[in-house]
Scaffold this motif. Structure first.
Motif, PDB file in Angstrom:
ATOM      1  N   ALA A 436     -16.558  19.502 -20.237  1.00 43.26           N
ATOM      2  CA  ALA A 436     -17.389  18.979 -19.355  1.00 43.26           C
ATOM      3  C   ALA A 436     -17.168  17.355 -19.648  1.00 43.26           C
ATOM      4  O   ALA A 436     -16.700  17.476 -20.499  1.00 43.26           O
ATOM      5  N   PRO A 437     -18.163  17.182 -18.422  1.00 47.23           N
ATOM      6  CA  PRO A 437     -17.617  15.182 -18.405  1.00 47.23           C
ATOM      7  C   PRO A 437     -17.723  14.415 -19.649  1.00 47.23           C
ATOM      8  O   PRO A 437     -17.207  13.836 -20.099  1.00 47.23           O
ATOM      9  N   CYS A 438     -18.776  15.454 -21.171  1.00 48.51           N
ATOM     10  CA  CYS A 438     -18.412  14.333 -21.968  1.00 48.51           C
ATOM     11  C   CYS A 438     -17.833  15.060 -23.494  1.00 48.51           C
ATOM     12  O   CYS A 438     -17.484  14.324 -24.248  1.00 48.51           O
ATOM     13  N   TYR A 439     -16.798  15.857 -22.374  1.00 46.20           N
ATOM     14  CA  TYR A 439     -16.284  16.389 -23.613  1.00 46.20           C
ATOM     15  C   TYR A 439     -15.345  15.191 -24.670  1.00 46.20           C
ATOM     16  O   TYR A 439     -14.962  14.919 -25.971  1.00 46.20           O
ATOM     17  N   LYS A 640     -33.231   7.191 -16.649  1.00 52.40           N
ATOM     18  CA  LYS A 640     -33.539   6.332 -15.183  1.00 52.40           C
ATOM     19  C   LYS A 640     -32.607   6.356 -14.588  1.00 52.40           C
ATOM     20  O   LYS A 640     -33.277   7.097 -13.747  1.00 52.40           O
ATOM     21  N   MET A 641     -31.231   6.344 -14.229  1.00 51.67           N
ATOM     22  CA  MET A 641     -30.901   6.599 -12.951  1.00 51.67           C
ATOM     23  C   MET A 641     -30.310   7.691 -12.807  1.00 51.67           C
ATOM     24  O   MET A 641     -30.209   8.644 -11.557  1.00 51.67           O
ATOM     25  N   CYS A 642     -30.102   9.088 -13.725  1.00 49.41           N
ATOM     26  CA  CYS A 642     -30.241  10.438 -13.529  1.00 49.41           C
ATOM     27  C   CYS A 642     -31.217  11.157 -12.735  1.00 49.41           C
ATOM     28  O   CYS A 642     -32.129  11.000 -14.430  1.00 49.41           O
ATOM     29  N   HIS A 661     -28.603  18.648 -15.641  1.00 53.25           N
ATOM     30  CA  HIS A 661     -28.549  17.778 -14.738  1.00 53.25           C
ATOM     31  C   HIS A 661     -26.851  17.390 -13.285  1.00 53.25           C
ATOM     32  O   HIS A 661     -26.166  18.552 -14.172  1.00 53.25           O
ATOM     33  N   PRO A 662     -27.064  16.778 -12.879  1.00 54.98           N
ATOM     34  CA  PRO A 662     -25.742  17.063 -11.535  1.00 54.98           C
ATOM     35  C   PRO A 662     -24.298  16.718 -13.141  1.00 54.98           C
ATOM     36  O   PRO A 662     -24.551  15.664 -13.327  1.00 54.98           O
ATOM     37  N   TYR A 668     -23.044   9.738 -17.896  1.00 57.97           N
ATOM     38  CA  TYR A 668     -24.036   8.447 -17.710  1.00 57.97           C
ATOM     39  C   TYR A 668     -25.673   8.717 -18.129  1.00 57.97           C
ATOM     40  O   TYR A 668     -25.504   7.624 -19.442  1.00 57.97           O
ATOM     41  N   LEU A 669     -25.747   9.841 -18.278  1.00 58.91           N
ATOM     42  CA  LEU A 669     -27.242  10.456 -19.458  1.00 58.91           C
ATOM     43  C   LEU A 669     -26.843  11.113 -20.435  1.00 58.91           C
ATOM     44  O   LEU A 669     -27.766  10.259 -21.815  1.00 58.91           O
TER      45      LEU A 669
END
Length: 831
Positions: A436-439, A640-642, A661-662, A668-669
């Motif tokens: 995942a992107p947060c890895y 916020k923006m998510c 979420h996307p 970002y989130l």
């Protein structure tokens, strides 16, 4: 040759002949095709061992059936399968290995497999050829041993013919075509030319209602013909045969055959063979082969030897059996054995295909052949096997599995045969792969990752830890990770925790027929728009096939969330049910959105305050209140923006939300949540703490409490079954009745260990009455906790039981469901 059969079995090794035998015995018109001669694959050079030991409940049942079945073949067929019931002695050089055997033994007890514990002195007294001065002990399975692979295959083939099956040799399958009602299978006559097996111009077409592939070494060719992925790839396996050992010959003058010997810490097995020994090592660096298919020139052939690769294992064999040094080498083999990434075979329906069944990837094919035929025939004939075979299902691997991945993982699986198999084992090969992107952010925060369906998922966090902490932290007791998991569990109970749940499987079901289809496909009432429910899809036998959280986004638009490990498994069942019943319900759209949507689970008494600092709303506190955002509801919100599809549910049993979420906005989130959470005690939490917390709430998990061997009613999930409506499997579920019941229990176990969910349960008088399916630690009670199935007379809270842990029986007490916060006051807490 017949042109039409009900069942066509492709492959004439031990597995294929067993399947043909059991289908024919069940009354199905069955034909088996073999491209060469029976046993010409891996069967002919197999050592023929029959190990009953296995950590898997399903595989243990399969192996146990095989051992008993093989003992009956001579009386039925008149052919002696060459079964030598000599026992199986597993030795341990370390205390950790003895702990492993204790857990194996607990699983064996749940299946009814006998075993016996031996001290080093016991071993020396019974089997004086074995050196014991550096051993801790051993476990003996007296009922298994070894068998002649060719003989048992021929006996099963004769039995299949006696039950009406047809067996045709020298026919190769060259094409499969599904007509909408049956399979058209194109086969080519094979002939021998110059020692090779080559196709002739003679072809035929066979139509079959069902096809089973048991093609062994040829599994990659089978996968290409079917247009599917199949991570079954061959790995080299060497073994050597010695000349007679004079000491063994002398010992045999006054003794029966020597038991099979396994020195797991030395990575080999040994069995007696004509006065000498067969040594089979499982060394490192054995290569994968035939990743693109078996060469036409390779028949009952072997690979070139590489004895230097097994030199260490050979020397340890001489150390353990000193007399073997006097026995010269008589023969040696290096042959193909098919593996899968986790070592379990692929048994069950093929992904995406109707009436196509796989029986591939058997690394212990002789041991598993009998049981595989029995239970696969039950699936085909009765609609379901009597045991839960989900752990063997081919769809536990999705389309993301590549040839390279399968090769590297299968090589790892081979050299891990005798590596200590801790229940918290995480193998490193071919990782990381799906992240995942947060890895990277999770890793920087000390995440120690596990793998689920290829995804990297944090198991727990060790701030400031070395990258290889997890590789040294495993134990059959409370490993180094235990304290970190406990602290994470307490953080959710006392403040807040953030869990990466991106691996959840996520599917979108929409269209004019979606509501009617899902109402029939699942057991619970469908939720109203903006609400959610928990529900189950059943097998035709009425047992639990899948668990879904259904979110109703619109009247004809549903968002389904299920267990991450079972993404392809759930998708295949959905897809096949939709395709089969679309004429009944109308147009239905199915989309797998797992990789599009990340998920964070935010839970704990401070979770509402954290979201209130981020939500874009005129009244942030009110936006998250019970009035505007009640428990078991869904809202599209902005943090916020998510943009977030927020679901008010928490698998931990605390106030909480799942934030879908996307995927492209995940980092970002993540950053915004961590910033907002700093003032509220937010802590990153892994899967192990979450597993403990869900047991405190008695939340059943698919793959443990929930499976194809129990109905939702037996799992105690009556509130999620609406008997006022018609649904798939309802009648069969009701006819099954309640055979046992799932309960939660608190356990007064040892100070340094918790149950793993594989242990046998007993009454106080020592009668075995059930088994655990989950286990762990309860931070709320300060005790070990477990969930499992017991007899109906033992389900009342306060019932006293015993749990087998580390070879001892420990006190356990059945509790009410949800021993932590049984009224759900905390999860319903208002803002």
């Amino acid at each position: 040759m017949k042109s039409h059969v009900r069942a066509l079995v492709v492959g004439g090794g031990a597995v294929g002949t067993s399947i043909a035998y059991h289908l024919a015995k069940a009354g199905w018109d069955t034909m088996l095709l073999e491209r060469d001669e029976l046993t010409s694959g891996s069967t002919w050079h197999a050592a023929g061992l029959l190990p009953l030991f296995n950590m898997s409940y399903a595989t243990s049942h399969i192996h146990a059936y095989s051992v008993e079945f093989y003992k009956t073949l001579e009386a039925e067929t008149g052919l002696n399968p060459g079964f030598s019931v000599v026992g199986n002695l597993r030795m341990a050089q370390t205390d950790d290995r003895m702990d492993e055997y204790a857990l194996y033994a607990a699983t064996a007890e749940t299946v009814g497999i006998p075993h016996e514990w031996l001290t080093p002195k016991d071993i020396r007294d019974r089997y004086p050829l074995i050196r014991t001065d550096d051993l801790k002990g051993a476990i003996l399975h007296p009922t298994d041993g070894y068998i002649n692979p060719a003989d048992v295959t021929m006996a099963m083939a004769k039995g299949a013919r006696q039950h009406g099956a047809t067996i045709e040799r020298k026919w190769q399958v060259d094409g499969y075509e599904w007509t909408g009602s049956e399979w058209r299978v194109t086969v080519t006559r094979m002939a021998e030319r110059g020692g090779n097996l080559v196709p002739t111009e003679e072809q035929q077409v066979i139509t079959a209602e069902h096809v089973v592939t048991a093609t062994g070494n040829h599994s990659q060719r089978t996968a290409r013909l079917l247009g599917i992925k199949m991570p079954a790839i061959v790995v080299e396996h060497q073994y050597i045969v010695t000349e007679p050992d004079p000491a063994l010959v002398e010992w045999r003058k006054t003794n029966d055959q020597h038991p099979v010997i396994r020195d797991a810490d030395a990575k080999w097995y040994v069995r007696e063979e004509r006065g000498g020994w067969i040594l089979g090592p499982y060394e490192q660096n054995a290569p994968a082969r035939f990743e693109y298919g078996v060469p036409d020139s390779f028949r009952a052939d072997l690979f070139p030897l590489d004895l230097e690769r097994i030199e260490e294992e050979y020397m340890s064999f001489i150390h353990r059996i000193p007399s073997s040094e006097n026995a010269g080498l008589k023969d040696d083999f290096n042959g193909p054995i098919c593996y899968t990434p986790d070592g379990n075979p692929l048994v069950g329906p093929a992904p995406g295909l109707r009436n196509m069944w796989l029986a591939e990837g058997f690394s212990f094919g002789i041991t598993a052949a009998g049981g595989t035929g029995h239970y696969l025939a039950q699936m085909m004939v009765d609609g379901e096997a009597e045991i839960d075979t989900a752990s063997l299902d081919p769809k536990r691997y999705g389309d993301w599995v590549t040839t390279e991945y399968a090769m590297r993982k299968n090589e790892e699986c081979y050299d891990h045969v005798y590596v200590l198999h801790h229940p918290d084992e995480e193998r490193p090969a071919a990782r990381p792969l799906k992240t995942a992107p947060c890895y990277d952010r999770m890793k920087a925060a000390g995440a120690q990752f596990g793998q689920v369906n290829g995804w990297e998922r944090p198991n727990y966090f060790v701030p400031g830890a070395e990258a290889d902490f997890d590789l040294t932290s495993r134990s059959f007791r409370r490993g180094k990770w235990w304290q970190h998991a406990r602290d994470e569990a307490k953080a959710i109970r006392e403040a807040a925790g953030l869990i990466d749940a991106t691996a959840f499987a996520k599917h979108r079901i929409s269209g004019p027929g979606a509501a009617a289809f899902l109402d029939w496909f699942t057991t619970n009432k469908l939720p109203k728009v903006g609400r959610i429910n928990l529900t189950y899809a059943l097998t035709p036998a009425g047992t639990t096939r899948s668990e879904y959280t259904i979110v109703r986004m619109a009247e004809d638009d549903f968002y389904l969330v299920s267990a991450g490990a079972w993404e392809a498994y759930d998708e295949d069942y959905l897809y096949k049910a939709i395709m089969e019943h679309e004429d009944r319900f109308g147009r239905i759209n199915e989309e797998n959105v797992t990789a599009k949507s990340g998920v964070f689970a935010l839970a704990g008494p401070n979770s509402r305050a954290i979201l209130a600092d981020l939500i874009r709303d005129a009244d942030p506190v009110s936006a998250l209140s019970n009035a505007r955002f009640p428990w078991l509801s869904q809202r599209n919100i902005e943090l916020k923006m998510c943009p977030v599809n927020a679901i008010r549910v928490a698998y931990t049993g605390e106030l909480g939300w799942e934030l879908h979420h996307p995927m492209e906005m995940q980092t970002y989130l993540f950053d915004r949540l961590m910033e907002a959470g700093e003032a509220h005690g937010l802590r990153l939490v892994g899967a192990r703490a979450q597993n403990w917390l869900r047991q405190e709430k008695s939340y059943r998990a698919f793959g443990t409490e929930l499976g194809r061997d129990a109905t939702p009613l037996e799992a105690g999930l009556d509130r999620f079954v609406d008997l006022s409506k018609d649904f798939l499997g309802k009648e069969a579920m009701q006819q099954t009745g309640i055979r046992s019941r799932c309960v939660t229990m608190l356990i007064d176990g040892p100070d340094d260990a918790d149950p793993w969910g594989r242990e046998a349960l007993y009454t106080e008088d020592g009668t075995r009455v059930g088994r655990l399916t989950s286990g762990g630690y309860s931070v709320a009670s300060g005790k070990s906790i477990g969930m499992g199935y017991v007899r109906l007379d033992l389900v009342e809270p306060g019932t006293k039981l015993k749990v087998r842990m580390q070879r001892a029986l420990w006190n356990a007490e059945v509790t009410e469901d949800s021993p932590y916060d049984p009224k759900n006051a905390r999860i319903r807490a208002d803002g």
